[in-house]
Design a protein around this motif. Structure first.
Motif, short mmCIF file in Angstrom:
data_model
loop_
_atom_site.label_atom_id
_atom_site.label_comp_id
_atom_site.label_asym_id
_atom_site.label_seq_id
_atom_site.Cartn_x
_atom_site.Cartn_y
_atom_site.Cartn_z
N ASN A 18 0.85 -1.19 0.00
CA ASN A 18 0.00 0.00 0.00
C ASN A 18 0.89 1.24 0.00
OD1 ASN A 18 -2.47 1.42 0.06
ND2 ASN A 18 -2.29 1.69 2.28
N ALA A 19 1.75 1.32 -1.03
CA ALA A 19 2.71 2.41 -1.09
C ALA A 19 2.80 2.99 -2.49
CB ALA A 19 4.09 1.93 -0.65
N PHE A 20 3.08 4.26 -2.56
CA PHE A 20 3.34 4.93 -3.84
C PHE A 20 4.59 4.32 -4.46
CE2 PHE A 20 5.25 8.37 -6.30
CZ PHE A 20 4.18 8.83 -7.05
N ALA A 21 5.60 4.07 -3.65
CA ALA A 21 6.84 3.40 -4.04
C ALA A 21 7.62 3.12 -2.78
CB ALA A 21 7.66 4.25 -5.01
N LEU A 22 8.60 2.22 -2.88
CA LEU A 22 9.55 1.96 -1.81
C LEU A 22 10.89 2.53 -2.20
CD1 LEU A 22 8.76 -1.79 -0.99
CD2 LEU A 22 8.39 0.13 0.55
N VAL A 23 11.55 3.23 -1.28
CA VAL A 23 12.86 3.82 -1.55
C VAL A 23 13.86 3.25 -0.56
CG1 VAL A 23 14.19 5.94 -1.76
CG2 VAL A 23 11.77 5.92 -2.39
N LEU A 24 15.01 2.79 -1.07
CA LEU A 24 16.02 2.14 -0.24
C LEU A 24 17.40 2.66 -0.60
CD1 LEU A 24 14.79 -1.51 -0.87
CD2 LEU A 24 14.20 -0.09 1.08
N GLY A 25 18.31 2.57 0.36
CA GLY A 25 19.70 2.82 0.07
C GLY A 25 20.32 1.62 -0.63
N SER A 26 21.46 1.84 -1.26
CA SER A 26 22.07 0.74 -2.01
C SER A 26 22.67 -0.32 -1.09
CB SER A 26 23.16 1.28 -2.94
OG SER A 26 24.15 1.97 -2.20
N ARG A 27 23.05 0.08 0.12
CA ARG A 27 23.57 -0.87 1.11
C ARG A 27 23.16 -0.41 2.49
NH1 ARG A 27 29.78 -1.36 0.76
NH2 ARG A 27 29.35 -2.57 2.64
N GLY A 28 23.13 -1.36 3.42
CA GLY A 28 22.78 -1.02 4.79
C GLY A 28 23.89 -1.39 5.75
N LEU A 29 23.63 -1.20 7.04
CA LEU A 29 24.65 -1.47 8.06
C LEU A 29 25.04 -2.94 8.12
CD1 LEU A 29 23.32 0.79 10.97
CD2 LEU A 29 25.33 1.19 9.55
N GLY A 30 24.11 -3.81 7.78
CA GLY A 30 24.40 -5.23 7.94
C GLY A 30 25.05 -5.89 6.75
N ASP A 31 25.27 -5.17 5.67
CA ASP A 31 25.81 -5.80 4.46
C ASP A 31 27.33 -5.94 4.54
OD1 ASP A 31 23.46 -6.23 2.92
OD2 ASP A 31 23.30 -4.05 2.77
N LEU A 32 27.82 -6.99 3.90
CA LEU A 32 29.24 -7.27 3.93
C LEU A 32 30.03 -6.26 3.12
CD1 LEU A 32 29.10 -11.15 3.43
CD2 LEU A 32 29.43 -9.92 5.56
N ALA A 33 31.22 -5.94 3.58
CA ALA A 33 32.09 -5.02 2.83
C ALA A 33 32.37 -5.62 1.45
CB ALA A 33 33.40 -4.81 3.59
N GLY A 34 32.34 -4.79 0.45
CA GLY A 34 32.61 -5.23 -0.91
C GLY A 34 31.37 -5.58 -1.71
N MET A 35 30.21 -5.67 -1.04
CA MET A 35 28.99 -5.95 -1.78
C MET A 35 28.59 -4.73 -2.59
SD MET A 35 26.52 -8.13 0.76
CE MET A 35 25.32 -8.33 -0.54
N LEU A 36 28.21 -4.95 -3.85
CA LEU A 36 27.81 -3.84 -4.69
C LEU A 36 26.40 -3.38 -4.35
CD1 LEU A 36 29.20 -5.14 -8.08
CD2 LEU A 36 30.16 -3.32 -6.65
N LEU A 37 25.55 -4.30 -3.96
CA LEU A 37 24.17 -3.97 -3.60
C LEU A 37 23.80 -4.75 -2.36
CD1 LEU A 37 21.52 -2.49 -4.51
CD2 LEU A 37 20.86 -4.65 -5.55
N GLY A 38 23.16 -4.11 -1.41
CA GLY A 38 22.79 -4.77 -0.19
C GLY A 38 21.78 -5.88 -0.40
N SER A 39 21.82 -6.88 0.48
CA SER A 39 20.93 -8.03 0.35
C SER A 39 19.47 -7.62 0.55
CB SER A 39 21.33 -9.11 1.36
OG SER A 39 21.33 -8.58 2.68
N VAL A 40 19.22 -6.67 1.46
CA VAL A 40 17.84 -6.23 1.68
C VAL A 40 17.30 -5.53 0.45
CG1 VAL A 40 16.38 -4.67 3.01
CG2 VAL A 40 18.07 -6.08 4.18
N SER A 41 18.09 -4.63 -0.14
CA SER A 41 17.64 -3.91 -1.33
C SER A 41 17.32 -4.87 -2.46
CB SER A 41 18.72 -2.91 -1.77
OG SER A 41 18.95 -1.95 -0.76
N LEU A 42 18.18 -5.86 -2.66
CA LEU A 42 17.95 -6.83 -3.73
C LEU A 42 16.71 -7.67 -3.47
CD1 LEU A 42 19.07 -7.87 -6.41
CD2 LEU A 42 20.43 -9.53 -5.11
N ALA A 43 16.53 -8.10 -2.22
CA ALA A 43 15.37 -8.92 -1.88
C ALA A 43 14.07 -8.14 -2.05
CB ALA A 43 15.49 -9.43 -0.44
N VAL A 44 14.06 -6.88 -1.63
CA VAL A 44 12.85 -6.07 -1.77
C VAL A 44 12.56 -5.80 -3.24
CG1 VAL A 44 11.81 -3.84 -1.24
CG2 VAL A 44 13.12 -5.04 0.50
N ALA A 45 13.57 -5.49 -4.03
CA ALA A 45 13.37 -5.24 -5.46
C ALA A 45 12.78 -6.45 -6.17
CB ALA A 45 14.69 -4.84 -6.11
N ALA A 46 13.09 -7.65 -5.67
CA ALA A 46 12.60 -8.87 -6.31
C ALA A 46 11.23 -9.30 -5.82
CB ALA A 46 13.60 -10.01 -6.06
#
Length: 273
Positions: free
Chosen positions: A84-112
């Motif tokens: 129930n949202a106009f859109a979801l907006v996320l950062g490319s990475r979060g605090l819990g993502d591993l160093a060196g990841m190009l895209l955070g796991s949460v962002s990728l999971a939500v986009a999918a």
């Protein structure tokens, strides 16, 4: 009641950049902004929410603002809010993502998995701050790009900027090659000419947004390369995603994965309706 633009926050600099972008987007469209922080049950901290709210009020003081903390994993919390949202907006990475990841796991999971458009805020400040006056949308042959083109045209309209529609294609055979027809030969023979793919995708929607300046790019080569090249001087890259038949979620595909990981600007993944 107007549905809100939802932004996921976790206290990281990337999520605060997403708040900045989302505040401007909410102001452009005249929609409320809702901040969501997902935390474990033992974590009753509102610090990320407080910092994000201050950023949002500074960037868009007239936007109606709300926030909440949800005690569940971040991807599930955001996907739920996206129903129930106009859109979801996320950062490319979060605090819990591993160093060196190009895209955070949460962002990728939500986009999918999300039912609404998902914007992953990427790139340097000049790309995040709308300095180029250009939006790029990828157009594929078939029905998978219609909602993405509509989303991109609406963005170009509210921003009063240029829309660049990109269609990438590749020839099946060389001019002198005569291989035996593969199983998909008949389908290949009935594909529309590349320029017609763009014309058909834009025709009806362009009538709705007649004030939008639209240019067309037909590129022979891989779609991911064409889109990343076009996005090098864009404020936003928009791609479509088909829904999986008989399964939850979207078919992101190799091209969408590539641009989500490597786009130089914010990228919107728009589910096909």
């Amino acid at each position: 009641m107007t549905i809100p633009l939802v932004v996921g926050i976790d206290g990281s600099e990337e999520s605060l950049q997403a708040v900045d972008w989302a505040a401007g987007e909410a102001a452009r469209h005249g929609v409320p902004l809702h901040l969501v922080h997902a935390a474990a049950p033992a974590q009753e901290t509102f610090e990320p929410v407080t910092a994000a709210a201050e950023r949002a009020r500074k960037g868009a003081p007239t936007v109606r603002l709300s926030s909440e903390v949800l005690h569940e994993d971040a991807a599930s919390a955001l996907v739920g809010k996206g129903r129930n949202a106009f859109a979801l907006v996320l950062g490319s990475r979060g605090l819990g993502d591993l160093a060196g990841m190009l895209l955070g796991s949460v962002s990728l999971a939500v986009a999918a998995r999300a039912d609404c458009p998902v914007v992953v805020v990427r790139g340097a400040a000049d790309h995040r701050d709308d300095r180029f006056g250009s939006i790029v949308v990828g157009v594929e042959d078939g029905q998978g790009s219609g909602t993405a083109v509509w989303f991109a045209l609406r963005e170009a309209h509210v921003r009063r900027c240029r829309l660049v529609a990109v269609h990438a294609w590749s020839a099946s055979f060389g001019a002198s090659a005569r291989p035996p027809p593969p199983p998909w030969y008949a389908l290949e023979a009935h594909r529309r000419p590349p320029a017609q793919v763009l014309d058909d995708a834009l025709r009806d929607l362009a009538e709705r947004y007649r004030d939008a300046t639209v240019s067309r790019q037909v590129v022979e080569g891989p779609a991911r390369q064409a889109l990343l090249a076009a996005a090098s001087d864009a404020d936003l890259l928009v791609v479509g995603a088909r829904r999986r038949h008989g399964h939850l979620g979207l078919q992101l595909g190799l091209t969408n994965h590539a641009v989500l990981h490597h786009a130089p600007c914010p990228i919107a993944v728009v589910p096909q309706i």
